[in-house]
Write a protein that holds these residues in place. Sequence first.
Motif, PDB file in Angstrom:
ATOM      1  N   THR A  75      47.823  37.384  36.861  1.00 34.89           N
ATOM      2  CA  THR A  75      46.879  37.200  37.971  1.00 34.89           C
ATOM      3  C   THR A  75      45.886  36.078  37.705  1.00 34.89           C
ATOM      4  N   THR A  76      45.711  35.680  36.454  1.00 37.68           N
ATOM      5  CA  THR A  76      44.783  34.578  36.180  1.00 37.68           C
ATOM      6  C   THR A  76      45.326  33.254  36.703  1.00 37.68           C
ATOM      7  N   ALA A  77      46.634  33.181  36.943  1.00 39.29           N
ATOM      8  CA  ALA A  77      47.233  31.934  37.405  1.00 39.29           C
ATOM      9  C   ALA A  77      46.724  31.537  38.787  1.00 39.29           C
ATOM     10  N   LEU A  78      46.368  32.520  39.621  1.00 42.01           N
ATOM     11  CA  LEU A  78      45.855  32.238  40.966  1.00 42.01           C
ATOM     12  C   LEU A  78      44.485  32.871  41.157  1.00 42.01           C
ATOM     13  N   ALA A  79      43.737  32.940  40.059  1.00 37.42           N
ATOM     14  CA  ALA A  79      42.438  33.608  40.125  1.00 37.42           C
ATOM     15  C   ALA A  79      41.491  32.924  41.103  1.00 37.42           C
ATOM     16  N   GLY A  80      41.618  31.622  41.278  1.00 35.46           N
ATOM     17  CA  GLY A  80      40.748  30.925  42.209  1.00 35.46           C
ATOM     18  C   GLY A  80      41.117  31.135  43.655  1.00 35.46           C
ATOM     19  N   ALA A  81      42.302  31.700  43.898  1.00 35.02           N
ATOM     20  CA  ALA A  81      42.760  31.894  45.274  1.00 35.02           C
ATOM     21  C   ALA A  81      42.781  33.358  45.681  1.00 35.02           C
ATOM     22  N   ILE A  82      43.344  34.203  44.834  1.00 35.51           N
ATOM     23  CA  ILE A  82      43.470  35.624  45.170  1.00 35.51           C
ATOM     24  C   ILE A  82      42.310  36.394  44.544  1.00 35.51           C
ATOM     25  N   PRO A  83      41.476  37.039  45.345  1.00 34.53           N
ATOM     26  CA  PRO A  83      40.330  37.771  44.785  1.00 34.53           C
ATOM     27  C   PRO A  83      40.767  39.020  44.032  1.00 34.53           C
ATOM     28  N   GLU A  84      39.949  39.436  43.067  1.00 29.52           N
ATOM     29  CA  GLU A  84      40.252  40.639  42.301  1.00 29.52           C
ATOM     30  C   GLU A  84      40.388  41.858  43.211  1.00 29.52           C
ATOM     31  N   SER A  85      39.634  41.858  44.303  1.00 32.57           N
ATOM     32  CA  SER A  85      39.682  42.997  45.223  1.00 32.57           C
ATOM     33  C   SER A  85      41.064  43.201  45.819  1.00 32.57           C
ATOM     34  N   ALA A  86      41.804  42.104  46.006  1.00 36.88           N
ATOM     35  CA  ALA A  86      43.155  42.225  46.571  1.00 36.88           C
ATOM     36  C   ALA A  86      44.061  42.975  45.610  1.00 36.88           C
ATOM     37  N   TRP A  87      43.952  42.657  44.320  1.00 30.48           N
ATOM     38  CA  TRP A  87      44.751  43.356  43.318  1.00 30.48           C
ATOM     39  C   TRP A  87      44.302  44.820  43.207  1.00 30.48           C
ATOM     40  N   SER A  88      43.003  45.034  43.277  1.00 32.00           N
ATOM     41  CA  SER A  88      42.476  46.405  43.177  1.00 32.00           C
ATOM     42  C   SER A  88      42.992  47.285  44.303  1.00 32.00           C
ATOM     43  N   GLU A  89      43.007  46.733  45.518  1.00 36.75           N
ATOM     44  CA  GLU A  89      43.494  47.511  46.664  1.00 36.75           C
ATOM     45  C   GLU A  89      44.970  47.867  46.492  1.00 36.75           C
ATOM     46  N   LEU A  90      45.759  46.905  46.032  1.00 38.15           N
ATOM     47  CA  LEU A  90      47.184  47.172  45.822  1.00 38.15           C
ATOM     48  C   LEU A  90      47.385  48.240  44.749  1.00 38.15           C
ATOM     49  N   GLU A  91      46.535  48.217  43.722  1.00 39.14           N
ATOM     50  CA  GLU A  91      46.643  49.219  42.671  1.00 39.14           C
ATOM     51  C   GLU A  91      46.237  50.594  43.193  1.00 39.14           C
ATOM     52  N   LYS A  92      45.195  50.665  43.992  1.00 42.35           N
ATOM     53  CA  LYS A  92      44.757  51.944  44.559  1.00 42.35           C
ATOM     54  C   LYS A  92      45.835  52.558  45.445  1.00 42.35           C
ATOM     55  N   GLU A  93      46.586  51.698  46.104  1.00 40.45           N
ATOM     56  CA  GLU A  93      47.646  52.174  46.998  1.00 40.45           C
ATOM     57  C   GLU A  93      48.934  52.498  46.241  1.00 40.45           C
ATOM     58  N   GLY A  94      48.918  52.325  44.937  1.00 41.78           N
ATOM     59  CA  GLY A  94      50.086  52.661  44.136  1.00 41.78           C
ATOM     60  C   GLY A  94      51.221  51.662  44.230  1.00 41.78           C
ATOM     61  N   LEU A  95      50.918  50.425  44.647  1.00 44.78           N
ATOM     62  CA  LEU A  95      51.965  49.408  44.782  1.00 44.78           C
ATOM     63  C   LEU A  95      52.134  48.576  43.515  1.00 44.78           C
ATOM     64  N   ILE A  96      51.061  48.452  42.743  1.00 41.85           N
ATOM     65  CA  ILE A  96      51.144  47.737  41.474  1.00 41.85           C
ATOM     66  C   ILE A  96      50.422  48.545  40.400  1.00 41.85           C
ATOM     67  N   ARG A  97      50.696  48.156  39.173  1.00 42.98           N
ATOM     68  CA  ARG A  97      49.990  48.710  38.024  1.00 42.98           C
ATOM     69  C   ARG A  97      49.494  47.529  37.211  1.00 42.98           C
ATOM     70  N   MET A  98      48.211  47.500  36.908  1.00 38.21           N
ATOM     71  CA  MET A  98      47.664  46.406  36.115  1.00 38.21           C
ATOM     72  C   MET A  98      47.877  46.694  34.635  1.00 38.21           C
ATOM     73  N   GLU A  99      48.524  45.768  33.956  1.00 39.11           N
ATOM     74  CA  GLU A  99      48.704  45.835  32.513  1.00 39.11           C
ATOM     75  C   GLU A  99      47.976  44.633  31.929  1.00 39.11           C
ATOM     76  N   GLY A 100      46.696  44.827  31.583  1.00 38.78           N
ATOM     77  CA  GLY A 100      45.849  43.704  31.214  1.00 38.78           C
ATOM     78  C   GLY A 100      45.632  42.849  32.444  1.00 38.78           C
ATOM     79  N   GLU A 101      45.982  41.567  32.338  1.00 39.57           N
ATOM     80  CA  GLU A 101      45.828  40.649  33.466  1.00 39.57           C
ATOM     81  C   GLU A 101      47.097  40.546  34.310  1.00 39.57           C
ATOM     82  N   ARG A 102      48.119  41.309  33.960  1.00 37.53           N
ATOM     83  CA  ARG A 102      49.391  41.184  34.657  1.00 37.53           C
ATOM     84  C   ARG A 102      49.559  42.310  35.671  1.00 37.53           C
TER      85      ARG A 102
END
Length: 413
Positions: free
Chosen positions: A364-391
């Motif tokens: 996720t650091t590769a597009l950190a300037g474009a995709i906000p952390e909140s977008a990843w957080s929402e996907l994780e809350k919905e059970g669509l992704i799992r964060m493993e460190g920055e991945r």
Amino acid sequence: MFEVYVHVPFCMRRCGYCDFNTYTATDLGGGASRTNYANLAIRDMCLTRAWQEAHGVHEPAASSVFFGGGTPTLLPASDLARMLQAVRDTWGVAPGAEITTEANPDTLDDAYVAELADAGFTRISFGMQSAVPHVLRTLDRTHTPSNVEAGVRAADRHGLRSSVDLIYGAPGESLEDWTTSVRTAIGLGVNHVSAYALTVEPETKMGRKIAAGTLPKPDDDDEAAKYEIADRLLSEAGFQWYEVSNWARPGHESRHNLGYWRNVDWAGIGPGAHSHYNAALAPAGTPHTDGFRATGATPGEPVEPAGDTTTAAVRSWEIAHPKRWAQAMELGRVPWQDSETINPTEAGEEELLLGLRLRDGFDTTALAGAIPESAWSELEKEGLIRMEGERAVPTLRGRLLNDTIITRLMQYV
């Protein structure tokens, strides 16, 4: 890394669901028959290498070579061996390289496999599709389940790894049918299984039957249930998913396909084959005059500049029809249909698309300037992704809804 893909476009018959760039003997006139195909592919390799050298593309020895199609094993094993030797002569093949051919189980026997092994092949990918006869008939497959087993056993005897491809969602396939196919694949003792949802293209034989109402349309919920069955059974048998549609025993992942998903460099040889180069090429504005487009009336018309290729990756694709592809090489030029540059923004988008299909996930650091952390957080809350460190790694639900994840993230890039 550098890989080589060799496309062999011939099939005994066209399967009803297939829209790949394949041809039967009756589809082709002169110029690209099976008997002279190996010579033409070797010519393509020489022209491609000359193009690379002229444009400053310096590749290491190939870490993998993949013969796909079509049905490569319709050609004599000696032809596959000659083309593999030409890859060695043209680019070199790295020690321990993975060398694969796809195979229709009807087209090879023990002697054929022995010749592949002697030539240096390390892996065979069998087009199994199903273990249930009525499903195979619906898919217009000619082989029997016993032929698949015979091919795998021959590969075992000669020290080659085996993979099988399965298709789920065929009209008339029940959950029990699919379970039988997955269990049968596991029972073969292979170390790699690919399972793909049936995609119905309108212009195929199957697509026309579905449009006419003579075959039922695949159902998304049914396909999701079958994916979950495959994932459960394969996981219980010791396989691990490493890409949305691929499972392997640890250490037996397809290195060639992983290269595609990781956007390494590769040269595509044969009608319709794509190539991809991350390296800087010619100065901006330099025409690719030793490639050419075939959309004009005359094969050999120069390809127009693909843009500023000093900072962008380049993707090219060769003329699709074997006869026109062969005619083009008579002019001594790489038989490109066309090419495009991939700028850094587009490259980032592709890495996102590909990375979120992999067990390794997307950094996720590769597009950190474009995709906000909140977008990843929402996907994780919905059970669509799992964060493993920055991945960000897709969950089972995320694999089933992979397109949804991508659509939501692409709005930011």
